[in-house]
Write a protein that holds these residues in place. Structure first.
Motif, PDB file in Angstrom:
ATOM      1  N   ALA A  93       0.737  -1.188  -0.064  1.00  0.00           N
ATOM      2  CA  ALA A  93       0.056   0.226  -0.199  1.00  0.00           C
ATOM      3  C   ALA A  93       1.387   1.382   0.461  1.00  0.00           C
ATOM      4  O   ALA A  93       0.609   2.396  -0.880  1.00  0.00           O
ATOM      5  CB  ALA A  93      -1.256   0.436   1.193  1.00  0.00           C
ATOM      6  N   GLU A  94       2.089   0.869   0.883  1.00  0.00           N
ATOM      7  CA  GLU A  94       2.693   2.281   0.249  1.00  0.00           C
ATOM      8  C   GLU A  94       3.196   2.597  -0.694  1.00  0.00           C
ATOM      9  O   GLU A  94       3.595   3.994  -1.104  1.00  0.00           O
ATOM     10  CB  GLU A  94       3.707   1.796   1.553  1.00  0.00           C
ATOM     11  N   GLN A  95       3.817   1.584  -0.958  1.00  0.00           N
ATOM     12  CA  GLN A  95       4.592   1.644  -2.958  1.00  0.00           C
ATOM     13  C   GLN A  95       3.811   2.433  -3.098  1.00  0.00           C
ATOM     14  O   GLN A  95       4.057   2.801  -4.547  1.00  0.00           O
ATOM     15  CB  GLN A  95       5.020   0.451  -2.984  1.00  0.00           C
ATOM     16  N   ALA A  96       2.094   1.388  -3.605  1.00  0.00           N
ATOM     17  CA  ALA A  96       1.011   2.364  -4.430  1.00  0.00           C
ATOM     18  C   ALA A  96       1.014   3.420  -4.105  1.00  0.00           C
ATOM     19  O   ALA A  96       0.880   4.634  -5.271  1.00  0.00           O
ATOM     20  CB  ALA A  96       0.141   1.722  -4.209  1.00  0.00           C
ATOM     21  N   ILE A  97       1.467   3.780  -2.939  1.00  0.00           N
ATOM     22  CA  ILE A  97       1.190   5.195  -2.616  1.00  0.00           C
ATOM     23  C   ILE A  97       2.091   6.444  -3.041  1.00  0.00           C
ATOM     24  O   ILE A  97       2.269   7.613  -3.921  1.00  0.00           O
ATOM     25  CB  ILE A  97       0.559   6.108  -1.387  1.00  0.00           C
ATOM     26  N   GLU A  98       3.506   6.057  -3.622  1.00  0.00           N
ATOM     27  CA  GLU A  98       5.014   6.541  -3.652  1.00  0.00           C
ATOM     28  C   GLU A  98       4.856   6.943  -4.951  1.00  0.00           C
ATOM     29  O   GLU A  98       4.937   7.575  -5.967  1.00  0.00           O
ATOM     30  CB  GLU A  98       5.705   6.146  -3.046  1.00  0.00           C
ATOM     31  N   ASP A  99       3.969   5.702  -5.818  1.00  0.00           N
ATOM     32  CA  ASP A  99       4.517   5.402  -7.675  1.00  0.00           C
ATOM     33  C   ASP A  99       3.201   6.534  -7.665  1.00  0.00           C
ATOM     34  O   ASP A  99       3.460   7.041  -8.764  1.00  0.00           O
ATOM     35  CB  ASP A  99       4.047   4.196  -8.221  1.00  0.00           C
ATOM     36  N   LEU A 100       2.039   6.420  -6.810  1.00  0.00           N
ATOM     37  CA  LEU A 100       0.840   7.399  -7.353  1.00  0.00           C
ATOM     38  C   LEU A 100       1.606   9.032  -7.463  1.00  0.00           C
ATOM     39  O   LEU A 100       1.316   9.433  -7.778  1.00  0.00           O
ATOM     40  CB  LEU A 100      -0.226   7.417  -6.760  1.00  0.00           C
ATOM     41  N   ALA A 101       2.512   9.099  -6.588  1.00  0.00           N
ATOM     42  CA  ALA A 101       2.969  10.626  -5.757  1.00  0.00           C
ATOM     43  C   ALA A 101       3.677  11.487  -6.730  1.00  0.00           C
ATOM     44  O   ALA A 101       3.530  12.106  -8.000  1.00  0.00           O
ATOM     45  CB  ALA A 101       3.345  10.817  -4.685  1.00  0.00           C
ATOM     46  N   LYS A 102       4.573  10.016  -7.328  1.00  0.00           N
ATOM     47  CA  LYS A 102       5.923  10.903  -8.131  1.00  0.00           C
ATOM     48  C   LYS A 102       4.844  10.155  -9.945  1.00  0.00           C
ATOM     49  O   LYS A 102       5.632  11.254 -10.775  1.00  0.00           O
ATOM     50  CB  LYS A 102       6.656   9.211  -8.644  1.00  0.00           C
ATOM     51  N   THR A 119      -4.788  -3.837   9.501  1.00  0.00           N
ATOM     52  CA  THR A 119      -4.190  -2.789   7.976  1.00  0.00           C
ATOM     53  C   THR A 119      -4.420  -2.655   7.284  1.00  0.00           C
ATOM     54  O   THR A 119      -5.142  -3.137   6.993  1.00  0.00           O
ATOM     55  CB  THR A 119      -2.841  -4.178   8.447  1.00  0.00           C
ATOM     56  N   LEU A 120      -3.864  -1.734   6.103  1.00  0.00           N
ATOM     57  CA  LEU A 120      -4.286  -0.830   4.994  1.00  0.00           C
ATOM     58  C   LEU A 120      -3.743  -1.356   4.155  1.00  0.00           C
ATOM     59  O   LEU A 120      -2.449  -1.688   4.284  1.00  0.00           O
ATOM     60  CB  LEU A 120      -4.079   0.233   4.813  1.00  0.00           C
ATOM     61  N   LEU A 121      -4.411  -2.471   3.406  1.00  0.00           N
ATOM     62  CA  LEU A 121      -4.171  -3.369   2.010  1.00  0.00           C
ATOM     63  C   LEU A 121      -3.755  -2.209   0.783  1.00  0.00           C
ATOM     64  O   LEU A 121      -5.196  -2.223   0.819  1.00  0.00           O
ATOM     65  CB  LEU A 121      -4.465  -5.331   2.261  1.00  0.00           C
ATOM     66  N   LEU A 122      -3.283  -3.168  -0.259  1.00  0.00           N
ATOM     67  CA  LEU A 122      -2.968  -2.903  -1.316  1.00  0.00           C
ATOM     68  C   LEU A 122      -4.074  -3.541  -2.631  1.00  0.00           C
ATOM     69  O   LEU A 122      -3.970  -4.916  -2.155  1.00  0.00           O
ATOM     70  CB  LEU A 122      -2.089  -2.873  -2.763  1.00  0.00           C
ATOM     71  N   SER A 123      -5.245  -2.662  -2.478  1.00  0.00           N
ATOM     72  CA  SER A 123      -6.100  -4.285  -2.956  1.00  0.00           C
ATOM     73  C   SER A 123      -6.608  -3.906  -4.874  1.00  0.00           C
ATOM     74  O   SER A 123      -6.132  -4.745  -5.470  1.00  0.00           O
ATOM     75  CB  SER A 123      -8.348  -4.086  -3.327  1.00  0.00           C
ATOM     76  N   SER A 124      -5.895  -3.202  -5.975  1.00  0.00           N
ATOM     77  CA  SER A 124      -5.496  -2.461  -6.826  1.00  0.00           C
ATOM     78  C   SER A 124      -4.788  -1.278  -7.201  1.00  0.00           C
ATOM     79  O   SER A 124      -5.128  -0.528  -6.580  1.00  0.00           O
ATOM     80  CB  SER A 124      -7.004  -3.295  -7.653  1.00  0.00           C
ATOM     81  N   THR A 125      -4.246  -1.441  -8.503  1.00  0.00           N
ATOM     82  CA  THR A 125      -4.035  -0.045  -9.071  1.00  0.00           C
ATOM     83  C   THR A 125      -3.224   0.062 -10.102  1.00  0.00           C
ATOM     84  O   THR A 125      -3.527  -1.328 -10.803  1.00  0.00           O
ATOM     85  CB  THR A 125      -2.229   0.568  -8.336  1.00  0.00           C
ATOM     86  N   ASN A 126      -4.446   0.637 -10.763  1.00  0.00           N
ATOM     87  CA  ASN A 126      -4.426   0.729 -12.477  1.00  0.00           C
ATOM     88  C   ASN A 126      -4.966   2.648 -13.019  1.00  0.00           C
ATOM     89  O   ASN A 126      -4.526   3.309 -12.241  1.00  0.00           O
ATOM     90  CB  ASN A 126      -6.183  -0.072 -12.698  1.00  0.00           C
TER      91      ASN A 126
END
Length: 260
Positions: A93-102, A119-126
């Protein structure tokens, strides 16, 4: 009637605290060990409730569980996204938000909560566009979503990250309570992270909430974020100038007086 009317008086005079139970019988067979066992089982059985009463009871049970739960809130969580409490962030989840920011594209990150570990889990990123937003969220469970939207509605155009809290009506009551209690925390954490990394994208000042993900489209975002009419000219506080063509205000005439 005489016995029924004096029953309370008798028990009070003997000391009501000495009696732990009461049995009402109409036959001698109702007063034995087996009958008393049935009586105790009846008292311990769940009370019949309507659907609304069951929902209220589930809410109360969730509140009791949340109140007695020992969160690890006394220790600040040390990770890349802030130093908050209450929920942990998974590395994905952290990595997904970091990629979203960059990144600079149109992208959606969907997060869920594991209630057992909080715990906050990553469900999807698209990578999606705004027209695909509504179809990209579940319709049976709540989620947190962050949609990076390169919009051209404002001047100048910007890439805005929109926080979305989707909570369909079909979601379990306990999940609804958990997600609603943590939504401000999650949004605050993401905002602080974007500021700390100097992201060119900014988090929207408003969050979008919906109980029907299918309604999420460009028009809905524009309305909820207050972007509609953002470029409209403002009117001076002193009011519009008089161009000489405007007719003066005419006070309406009152009713005719009656002649006696």
């Amino acid at each position: 009637m005489l016995y029924a009317a004096t029953r309370n008086t008798l028990t009070k005079s003997l000391g009501s605290t000495h009696f732990v139970d009461q049995i009402f019988a109409t036959a001698k067979e109702d007063v034995n060990a087996e009958a008393y066992g049935k009586h105790k089982r009846h008292l311990a059985a769940p009370k019949p409730m309507s659907a609304r009463e069951k929902e209220i009871e589930e809410v109360k049970a969730a509140e009791r569980e949340a109140g007695g739960r020992s969160y690890e809130g006394s220790r600040a969580r040390q990770n890349h996204i802030g130093q908050g409490v209450f929920l942990h962030w998974s590395p994905e989840a952290e990595q997904a938000i970091e990629d979203l920011a960059k990144a600079d594209d149109s992208r959606l990150v969907v997060l869920t909560i594991d209630p057992t570990t909080e715990t906050l889990l990553l469900s999807s990123t698209n990578q999606i566009n705004v027209s695909q937003l509504g179809a990209s969220l579940p319709t049976d469970s709540p989620v947190y979503a962050f949609f990076a939207w390169p919009q051209t509605i404002t001047s100048p155009p910007c890439r805005e990250i929109v926080p979305i809290y989707s909570c369909p009506s079909a979601s379990p009551v306990r999940h609804r309570m958990l997600y609603s209690s943590a939504v401000l925390f999650v949004v605050k954490e993401v905002k602080e992270f974007l500021e700390s990394v100097g992201s060119p994208s900014t988090l929207s000042a408003r969050k979008v909430e919906t109980s029907d993900p299918s309604e999420l489209d460009e028009k809905y975002l524009v309305t909820e974020l207050g972007l509609a009419g953002s470029d409209a000219p403002t009117v001076a506080a002193s009011g519009p100038a008089d161009n000489g063509d405007k007719k003066p205000f005419a006070r309406p005439r009152g009713p005719a007086r009656k002649v006696r």
